[in-house]
Design a protein around this motif. Structure first.
Motif, short mmCIF file in Angstrom:
data_model
loop_
_atom_site.label_atom_id
_atom_site.label_comp_id
_atom_site.label_asym_id
_atom_site.label_seq_id
_atom_site.Cartn_x
_atom_site.Cartn_y
_atom_site.Cartn_z
N TYR A 20 0.76 -1.20 0.10
CA TYR A 20 -0.08 -0.12 0.04
C TYR A 20 0.73 1.29 0.13
O TYR A 20 0.61 2.31 -0.64
CB TYR A 20 -0.78 0.05 1.40
CG TYR A 20 -2.10 0.95 1.07
CD1 TYR A 20 -2.82 0.94 -0.02
CD2 TYR A 20 -1.87 2.02 1.88
CE1 TYR A 20 -4.04 1.98 -0.07
CE2 TYR A 20 -2.94 3.14 1.83
CZ TYR A 20 -3.95 2.81 0.88
OH TYR A 20 -4.95 3.99 0.85
N ILE A 21 1.95 1.10 0.65
CA ILE A 21 2.81 2.26 0.83
C ILE A 21 3.64 2.61 -0.43
O ILE A 21 3.74 3.63 -1.15
CB ILE A 21 3.65 2.38 2.05
CG1 ILE A 21 2.99 2.24 3.45
CG2 ILE A 21 4.87 3.25 1.94
CD1 ILE A 21 3.73 1.93 4.55
N ARG A 24 1.23 1.88 -4.22
CA ARG A 24 -0.08 2.41 -4.12
C ARG A 24 -1.14 2.02 -5.30
O ARG A 24 -2.30 1.60 -5.15
CB ARG A 24 -0.13 3.68 -3.68
CG ARG A 24 -1.65 4.59 -3.48
CD ARG A 24 -2.05 4.07 -2.30
NE ARG A 24 -0.98 4.58 -1.06
CZ ARG A 24 -1.16 5.48 -0.33
NH1 ARG A 24 -1.97 6.37 -0.41
NH2 ARG A 24 -0.03 5.81 0.77
N LYS A 25 -0.89 2.34 -6.40
CA LYS A 25 -1.33 2.30 -7.53
C LYS A 25 -2.37 0.83 -7.85
O LYS A 25 -3.12 0.61 -8.40
CB LYS A 25 -0.89 2.70 -8.84
CG LYS A 25 -1.32 4.17 -9.31
CD LYS A 25 -0.73 4.66 -10.72
CE LYS A 25 0.69 5.12 -10.39
NZ LYS A 25 1.40 5.46 -11.60
N GLU A 26 -1.18 0.10 -7.58
CA GLU A 26 -1.65 -1.38 -7.92
C GLU A 26 -1.34 -2.24 -6.42
O GLU A 26 -0.67 -3.33 -6.71
CB GLU A 26 -0.87 -1.94 -9.14
CG GLU A 26 0.40 -1.52 -9.07
CD GLU A 26 1.25 -2.10 -10.29
OE1 GLU A 26 0.60 -2.53 -11.22
OE2 GLU A 26 2.69 -1.91 -10.28
N TRP A 27 -1.68 -1.70 -5.58
CA TRP A 27 -1.43 -2.40 -4.22
C TRP A 27 -1.93 -3.68 -3.87
O TRP A 27 -1.18 -4.70 -3.42
CB TRP A 27 -1.58 -1.61 -2.97
CG TRP A 27 -3.13 -1.40 -2.65
CD1 TRP A 27 -4.07 -0.48 -2.98
CD2 TRP A 27 -3.90 -2.30 -1.80
NE1 TRP A 27 -5.10 -0.71 -2.72
CE2 TRP A 27 -5.46 -1.64 -1.97
CE3 TRP A 27 -3.53 -3.06 -0.88
CZ2 TRP A 27 -6.42 -2.19 -0.79
CZ3 TRP A 27 -4.78 -3.68 0.00
CH2 TRP A 27 -5.95 -3.48 -0.08
N TRP A 31 0.22 -6.90 -3.45
CA TRP A 31 0.15 -7.56 -1.98
C TRP A 31 0.28 -9.17 -2.58
O TRP A 31 0.74 -9.99 -1.84
CB TRP A 31 -1.33 -7.21 -1.43
CG TRP A 31 -1.44 -8.09 0.13
CD1 TRP A 31 -0.45 -8.78 0.85
CD2 TRP A 31 -2.45 -7.79 0.76
NE1 TRP A 31 -1.01 -9.11 2.05
CE2 TRP A 31 -2.28 -8.62 1.89
CE3 TRP A 31 -3.80 -7.08 0.78
CZ2 TRP A 31 -3.13 -8.66 3.22
CZ3 TRP A 31 -4.51 -7.45 1.79
CH2 TRP A 31 -4.31 -8.13 2.79
#
Ligand SMILES: [Zn+2]
Length: 102
Positions: A20-21, A24-27, A31
């Protein structure tokens, strides 16, 4: 018990946070990819016993050696493999923390 809890929190949730940090765009994708890096634990199948909570994985299993880790660092330099590399290195970090408990 606490150790197991910390271990799985780090293995599952922390990659989500990192994704996420930094991605962000494709978190969500990041993940998932990082969760997939848990597959390196398949090298545990080569060991006897397969699961030993008191054993330190680092430098014991083939994909958890300093040589393998050096390879993961190299992957950091390529855009396409960067997320995988982050996941793998974080995995090693988590396993390394585990070694400090014993
Ligand atoms: Zn591991």
């Amino acid at each position: 018990m606490l150790q197991t809890l910390v271990h799985y929190t780090l293995h599952l949730l922390a990659p989500g946070l990192i994704a996420y940090i930094f991605f962000r765009k494709e978190w969500k994708k990041a993940w998932l990819i990082m969760l997939a890096t848990m597959l390196v634990d398949l090298d545990h199948l080569l060991a006897t016993p397969i699961f030993d909570p008191g054993r330190c994985s680092i430098n014991f299993h083939p994909l958890h050696t300093y040589w393998a880790i050096a390879g993961y660092v190299v992957l950091l330099f390529f855009r396409k493999t960067r997320i995988i590399a982050v996941g793998l290195l974080f995995h090693m970090f988590t396993d390394y923390i585990d070694c400090q408990w014993n």
